[in-house]
Design a protein around this motif. Structure first.
Motif, PDB file in Angstrom:
ATOM      1  N   SER A  77       0.630  -1.169  -0.021  1.00  0.00           N
ATOM      2  CA  SER A  77      -0.059   0.026  -0.013  1.00  0.00           C
ATOM      3  C   SER A  77       0.842   1.185  -0.047  1.00  0.00           C
ATOM      4  O   SER A  77       1.594   1.375   0.952  1.00  0.00           O
ATOM      5  N   LEU A  78       0.705   2.079  -1.007  1.00  0.00           N
ATOM      6  CA  LEU A  78       1.636   3.310  -0.962  1.00  0.00           C
ATOM      7  C   LEU A  78       1.143   4.168  -0.038  1.00  0.00           C
ATOM      8  O   LEU A  78       1.846   5.031   0.720  1.00  0.00           O
ATOM      9  N   GLU A  79      -0.102   4.392   0.359  1.00  0.00           N
ATOM     10  CA  GLU A  79      -0.464   4.985   1.609  1.00  0.00           C
ATOM     11  C   GLU A  79      -0.097   4.600   2.791  1.00  0.00           C
ATOM     12  O   GLU A  79       0.722   5.624   3.523  1.00  0.00           O
ATOM     13  N   ASN A  80       0.210   3.452   3.191  1.00  0.00           N
ATOM     14  CA  ASN A  80       0.892   2.999   4.583  1.00  0.00           C
ATOM     15  C   ASN A  80       2.433   3.324   4.320  1.00  0.00           C
ATOM     16  O   ASN A  80       3.094   3.818   5.259  1.00  0.00           O
ATOM     17  N   LEU A  81       2.831   3.219   3.164  1.00  0.00           N
ATOM     18  CA  LEU A  81       4.433   3.624   2.970  1.00  0.00           C
ATOM     19  C   LEU A  81       4.682   4.708   3.297  1.00  0.00           C
ATOM     20  O   LEU A  81       5.677   5.225   3.865  1.00  0.00           O
ATOM     21  N   ALA A  82       3.846   5.803   2.345  1.00  0.00           N
ATOM     22  CA  ALA A  82       4.024   7.030   2.671  1.00  0.00           C
ATOM     23  C   ALA A  82       3.833   7.534   4.361  1.00  0.00           C
ATOM     24  O   ALA A  82       4.655   8.491   4.773  1.00  0.00           O
ATOM     25  N   ALA A  83       2.808   7.115   4.917  1.00  0.00           N
ATOM     26  CA  ALA A  83       2.761   7.444   6.361  1.00  0.00           C
ATOM     27  C   ALA A  83       3.772   7.146   7.165  1.00  0.00           C
ATOM     28  O   ALA A  83       4.153   7.843   8.188  1.00  0.00           O
ATOM     29  N   VAL A  84       4.601   5.961   6.860  1.00  0.00           N
ATOM     30  CA  VAL A  84       5.567   5.542   7.740  1.00  0.00           C
ATOM     31  C   VAL A  84       7.063   6.077   7.085  1.00  0.00           C
ATOM     32  O   VAL A  84       7.805   6.560   8.167  1.00  0.00           O
ATOM     33  N   ASN A  85       7.228   6.222   5.932  1.00  0.00           N
ATOM     34  CA  ASN A  85       8.675   6.470   5.545  1.00  0.00           C
ATOM     35  C   ASN A  85       8.672   8.109   4.891  1.00  0.00           C
ATOM     36  O   ASN A  85       9.728   8.524   4.710  1.00  0.00           O
ATOM     37  N   LYS A  86       7.486   8.500   4.593  1.00  0.00           N
ATOM     38  CA  LYS A  86       7.295   9.876   4.026  1.00  0.00           C
ATOM     39  C   LYS A  86       8.419  10.259   2.822  1.00  0.00           C
ATOM     40  O   LYS A  86       9.204  11.150   3.047  1.00  0.00           O
ATOM     41  N   PRO A  87       8.389   9.347   1.886  1.00  0.00           N
ATOM     42  CA  PRO A  87       9.339   9.566   0.755  1.00  0.00           C
ATOM     43  C   PRO A  87       8.955  11.169  -0.212  1.00  0.00           C
ATOM     44  O   PRO A  87       7.855  11.305  -0.121  1.00  0.00           O
ATOM     45  N   ASP A  88      10.018  11.623  -0.623  1.00  0.00           N
ATOM     46  CA  ASP A  88       9.924  12.862  -1.687  1.00  0.00           C
ATOM     47  C   ASP A  88       9.481  12.320  -2.840  1.00  0.00           C
ATOM     48  O   ASP A  88       8.983  13.250  -3.543  1.00  0.00           O
ATOM     49  N   VAL A  89      10.121  11.185  -3.536  1.00  0.00           N
ATOM     50  CA  VAL A  89       9.845  10.674  -4.760  1.00  0.00           C
ATOM     51  C   VAL A  89       9.435   9.310  -4.891  1.00  0.00           C
ATOM     52  O   VAL A  89      10.103   8.442  -3.906  1.00  0.00           O
ATOM     53  N   LEU A  90       8.511   9.115  -5.732  1.00  0.00           N
ATOM     54  CA  LEU A  90       8.071   7.320  -6.082  1.00  0.00           C
ATOM     55  C   LEU A  90       9.084   7.288  -7.572  1.00  0.00           C
ATOM     56  O   LEU A  90       8.455   8.030  -8.417  1.00  0.00           O
ATOM     57  N   LEU A  91       9.789   6.463  -7.660  1.00  0.00           N
ATOM     58  CA  LEU A  91      10.326   5.923  -8.894  1.00  0.00           C
ATOM     59  C   LEU A  91       9.507   4.864  -9.335  1.00  0.00           C
ATOM     60  O   LEU A  91       9.534   3.769  -8.515  1.00  0.00           O
ATOM     61  N   ASP A  92       8.737   4.907 -10.270  1.00  0.00           N
ATOM     62  CA  ASP A  92       7.908   3.823 -10.871  1.00  0.00           C
ATOM     63  C   ASP A  92       8.483   3.175 -12.040  1.00  0.00           C
ATOM     64  O   ASP A  92       8.567   3.815 -13.213  1.00  0.00           O
TER      65      ASP A  92
END
Length: 266
Positions: A60-75
């Protein structure tokens, strides 16, 4: 400032090469991986296990963002996953850098509008190779003078989409400067369906898939009594790394989404 990067598709061939490159960049950090499986496990470069200390994996990107707070997503995933990933990233305030082909014009338009609304920088790049981008720019310049054109794109046999994003982007850049017209004989007939390739505004695009290839493209521009050939070859995925790092830096400074690495190369 250290740029925090999450990678979608980090276990793939391009993703694992990007992972190593970003980990070795002096001002970047890979904080998480987005995957369709292995939730709660860790990626140790190429191996996945439950041993802490690697890169945490989320589904889940939402869970990932909540924990790690990335600036960039490389897809660097696949055409079926990329639109949702990028849409969710922009909505969460994460800047997307996309190396996955297969997004439609409609998809790109929607994502561009969403990025503008959220004032989020992003880049969708059909090809991260600097040489390939220069090939496209040179071709668009030549097309002003030599307007009869055929594109031959050649990739490995594991590539699922055809034509390649690079070929489509090349054709779009040519279309912007070339007077639209149908090429070949007016009474031309195909005795085998598809023999003349895909038609794009009168130009022809041919897709070749063979083991032993990586990513190659040749553009043939014909004129009276002459032929100009412009070709680019990527022999190793390391050829994409400088463009990926350039794009990650660039999105941190912009508030819009652009389609094509040529937009950030002078």
């Amino acid at each position: 400032m250290t740029i925090k990067v999450a990678i979608a598709g980090a276990r793939g061939r391009l993703g694992s090469a990007a992972l190593k490159s970003i980990m070795n960049a002096p001002n970047m950090e890979v904080v998480a991986a987005l995957d369709y499986k292995y939730e709660g496990q860790y990626l140790h470069v190429t191996e996945v296990n439950d041993v802490p200390g690697g890169i945490p994996i989320y589904t889940s990107l939402e869970n990932l963002a909540a924990v790690n707070k990335p600036d960039v997503l490389l897809d660097v995933t696949d055409p079926d996953a990329v639109f949702k990933n990028v849409h969710d990233a922009i909505s969460l305030g994460i800047r997307p850098v996309v190396g996955t082909s297969g997004l439609s014009k409609g998809n790109i338009a929607l994502l561009t509008e969403l990025a503008a609304e959220n004032q989020i920088g992003g880049i969708i790049a059909p090809n991260f190779s600097i040489g390939a981008v220069l090939m496209m720019k040179f071709t668009a310049t030549a097309a002003r003078y030599l307007g009869d054109i055929e594109i031959l794109e050649m990739h490995h046999d594991k590539k699922v989409d055809a034509p390649s994003g690079t070929a489509v982007k090349t054709a779009e850049m040519i279309q912007a400067v070339r007077e639209s017209h149908k090429q070949g004989h007016s009474d031309e007939k195909e005795h085998l369906a598809g023999a003349r390739g895909a038609d794009f505004d009168g130009m022809k695009i041919h897709s070749i898939r063979l083991p032993g290839l990586l990513a190659h493209q040749e553009v043939l521009l014909g004129g009276k009594g002459e032929l100009l050939s412009i070709r680019h070859d990527s022999f190793d995925r390391t050829s994409f790394m400088p463009g990926i790092l350039m794009a990650i830096h660039n999105v941190m400074e912009r508030q819009d989404l652009v389609y094509g690495l040529e937009n950030i190369i002078d």
